[in-house]
Design an enzyme around this catalytic site. Structure first.
Site, PDB file in Angstrom:
ATOM      1  N   SER A 107       0.819  -1.211   0.000  1.00 39.43           N
ATOM      2  CA  SER A 107       0.000   0.000   0.000  1.00 39.43           C
ATOM      3  C   SER A 107       0.853   1.261   0.000  1.00 39.43           C
ATOM      4  O   SER A 107       1.909   1.317   0.627  1.00 39.43           O
ATOM      5  CB  SER A 107      -0.904  -0.003   1.238  1.00 39.43           C
ATOM      6  OG  SER A 107      -1.513   1.263   1.414  1.00 39.43           O
ATOM      7  N   TYR A 130      -1.818   6.253  -4.710  1.00 39.03           N
ATOM      8  CA  TYR A 130      -2.826   7.300  -4.893  1.00 39.03           C
ATOM      9  C   TYR A 130      -2.112   8.467  -5.553  1.00 39.03           C
ATOM     10  O   TYR A 130      -0.894   8.600  -5.426  1.00 39.03           O
ATOM     11  CB  TYR A 130      -3.386   7.769  -3.544  1.00 39.03           C
ATOM     12  CG  TYR A 130      -4.183   6.727  -2.809  1.00 39.03           C
ATOM     13  CD1 TYR A 130      -5.428   6.329  -3.274  1.00 39.03           C
ATOM     14  CD2 TYR A 130      -3.692   6.145  -1.638  1.00 39.03           C
ATOM     15  CE1 TYR A 130      -6.177   5.371  -2.593  1.00 39.03           C
ATOM     16  CE2 TYR A 130      -4.428   5.190  -0.953  1.00 39.03           C
ATOM     17  CZ  TYR A 130      -5.674   4.805  -1.434  1.00 39.03           C
ATOM     18  OH  TYR A 130      -6.405   3.861  -0.774  1.00 39.03           O
ATOM     19  N   THR A 156      -4.987   3.194  -7.624  1.00 40.62           N
ATOM     20  CA  THR A 156      -6.350   3.136  -7.082  1.00 40.62           C
ATOM     21  C   THR A 156      -7.114   4.362  -7.556  1.00 40.62           C
ATOM     22  O   THR A 156      -6.661   5.489  -7.364  1.00 40.62           O
ATOM     23  CB  THR A 156      -6.325   3.064  -5.545  1.00 40.62           C
ATOM     24  OG1 THR A 156      -5.722   1.819  -5.176  1.00 40.62           O
ATOM     25  CG2 THR A 156      -7.723   3.113  -4.957  1.00 40.62           C
ATOM     26  N   LYS A 228      -7.089  -0.001 -10.312  1.00 41.73           N
ATOM     27  CA  LYS A 228      -7.883  -0.703  -9.293  1.00 41.73           C
ATOM     28  C   LYS A 228      -9.067   0.152  -8.859  1.00 41.73           C
ATOM     29  O   LYS A 228      -8.893   1.312  -8.497  1.00 41.73           O
ATOM     30  CB  LYS A 228      -6.986  -1.018  -8.089  1.00 41.73           C
ATOM     31  CG  LYS A 228      -7.689  -1.644  -6.905  1.00 41.73           C
ATOM     32  CD  LYS A 228      -6.673  -1.916  -5.798  1.00 41.73           C
ATOM     33  CE  LYS A 228      -7.311  -2.544  -4.583  1.00 41.73           C
ATOM     34  NZ  LYS A 228      -8.138  -1.609  -3.814  1.00 41.73           N
ATOM     35  N   HIS A 252     -13.119  -1.209  -3.199  1.00 45.72           N
ATOM     36  CA  HIS A 252     -12.283  -0.713  -2.100  1.00 45.72           C
ATOM     37  C   HIS A 252     -12.672  -1.403  -0.785  1.00 45.72           C
ATOM     38  O   HIS A 252     -12.700  -0.780   0.277  1.00 45.72           O
ATOM     39  CB  HIS A 252     -12.422   0.811  -1.958  1.00 45.72           C
ATOM     40  CG  HIS A 252     -11.175   1.482  -1.467  1.00 45.72           C
ATOM     41  ND1 HIS A 252     -10.295   2.106  -2.298  1.00 45.72           N
ATOM     42  CD2 HIS A 252     -10.655   1.617  -0.218  1.00 45.72           C
ATOM     43  CE1 HIS A 252      -9.288   2.609  -1.591  1.00 45.72           C
ATOM     44  NE2 HIS A 252      -9.475   2.308  -0.324  1.00 45.72           N
TER      45      HIS A 252
END
Length: 363
Positions: A107, A130, A156, A228, A252
């Site tokens: 992440s 992000y 994402t 994603k 999510h």
């Protein structure tokens, strides 16, 4: 750990091991948590059409994702802040992934640095990102990941704003300083009221992000890019058009828009739109080896597992994560055998019957 017989039992152990604020952070979904329940329930409405008298004395679960071989189509989904679950954080998770010969998607909100995770063990790793309002922050992290040997970027795309996670608001969830961003941006936000994670996201995430920004991401990295957070045929076609290297069908973990569909119910829509041009992965609600089989039968190349990994980590550290992956693999192997599928390629659409088909046959 001997008495644990399935992945769900780790959830209870994690609840006992973690402070309420952190357990709620990992466990919760958005608003009414309808999609959170539905992600799991929707799998249960899919039935098998098993074939018999097939030689299943040897089962081969191995597959390849973007050309990288893994021992089974079960990967580790990107989840934030593993150190809140266990002192070793993402390093423990990465070691478990390496031991199980699978891919971990680290992440962007990791509590260990990219470099720490990369040097902890030898394995194929992807980085989830992000895009921040300060684009340079994202660009720097992407370049660091490339330098540290990460093999793909997973962008994402379903967080222009953070979903309303009411448990975090009630608990006044604190966002810790994340080491990856030291000297780049402060992630330690303590709002007067509400969730610190929400306050941090509001101040940093770029809500103007659009399809044209895939080109920007391409311009800063040579790595393959997966997108994603897609749930529709329309967006799947746009992703193919934008030239991405893969899609993750995801809501999510039901933490963004409540009443968005369970991922397994829209997987086929995306798969049909993509028509095999790029790989389609799925996350959300995978709790059993049977779920893995169902996702593959409906066209996914692999599944990503999120919360169960965190629960395993919280309960038993690296061993807990390994145990979660091994349990899912064992159940998947049994499902393949009992469905008459010795290899991944043998799993077809004919092996499952969805709720839609069942209702249709009743008419």
């Amino acid at each position: 750990m001997d008495q644990i017989v399935n992945v769900d039992e780790f959830q209870e152990l994690a609840k006992q091991a973690l402070p309420k604020m952190y357990f709620d952070f990992y466990n919760g979904g958005a608003e009414d948590q309808h999609t959170l329940k539905e992600n799991v329930e929707a799998f249960r409405r899919i039935m098998f059409r098993p074939r018999v008298l097939v030689d299943v004395s040897k089962i081969d679960m191995s597959t390849k994702i973007l050309g990288f071989p893994i021992s089974s189509p079960i990967m580790i989904a990107p989840t934030a802040m593993h150190k809140l679950a266990h002192p070793q954080g993402e390093i423990a998770t990465a070691k478990a992934a390496a031991a199980c010969n699978t891919i971990m998607i680290v992440s962007f909100m990791s509590t260990c640095t990219i470099e720490e995770v990369a040097s902890s063990c030898n394995a194929v790793r992807f980085l989830q990102i992000y895009v921040y309002k300060k684009r340079d922050v994202t660009a720097q992290i992407v370049r660091r990941a490339e330098k540290a040997g990460f093999k793909a970027i997973v962008l994402t795309v379903d967080v222009p704003k953070l979903g309303r996670r009411e448990a975090d608001i009630k608990n006044k969830m604190i966002s810790p300083q994340l080491k990856n961003f030291e000297g780049l941006v402060s992630t330690e936000v303590r709002p007067n009221e509400g969730s610190g994670v929400e306050a941090f996201a509001a101040s940093t995430f770029d809500a103007s992000l659009s399809w044209k920004d895939i080109e920007w991401l391409r311009s800063i990295t040579k790595l393959p890019i997966l997108v994603k957070g897609l749930l529709t045929r329309e967006d799947a076609l746009k992703a193919v058009e934008a030239g991405v290297d893969g899609i993750v069908v995801s809501n999510h973990g039901a933490r963004q828009l409540d009443y968005s569909p369970a991922t397994i119910t829209v997987l086929e829509e995306v798969v049909h739109a993509v028509r095999g041009r790029i790989p389609v992965l799925l996350d959300g609600g995978v709790r059993r080896g049977t779920d893995v089989f169902k996702a593959l039968a409906l066209g996914a190349q692999a599944v990503l597992v999120g919360r169960p990994i965190i629960y395993g980590l919280a309960a038993k550290g690296e061993d807990g994560v390994k145990k979660v992956i091994e349990m899912l693999k064992n159940e998947f192997e049994i499902t393949m055998a009992l469905s008459g599928c010795p290899t991944i390629d043998d799993i077809t659409r004919n092996h499952v019957r969805t709720e839609k088909e069942r209702l249709h046959s009743m008419l």
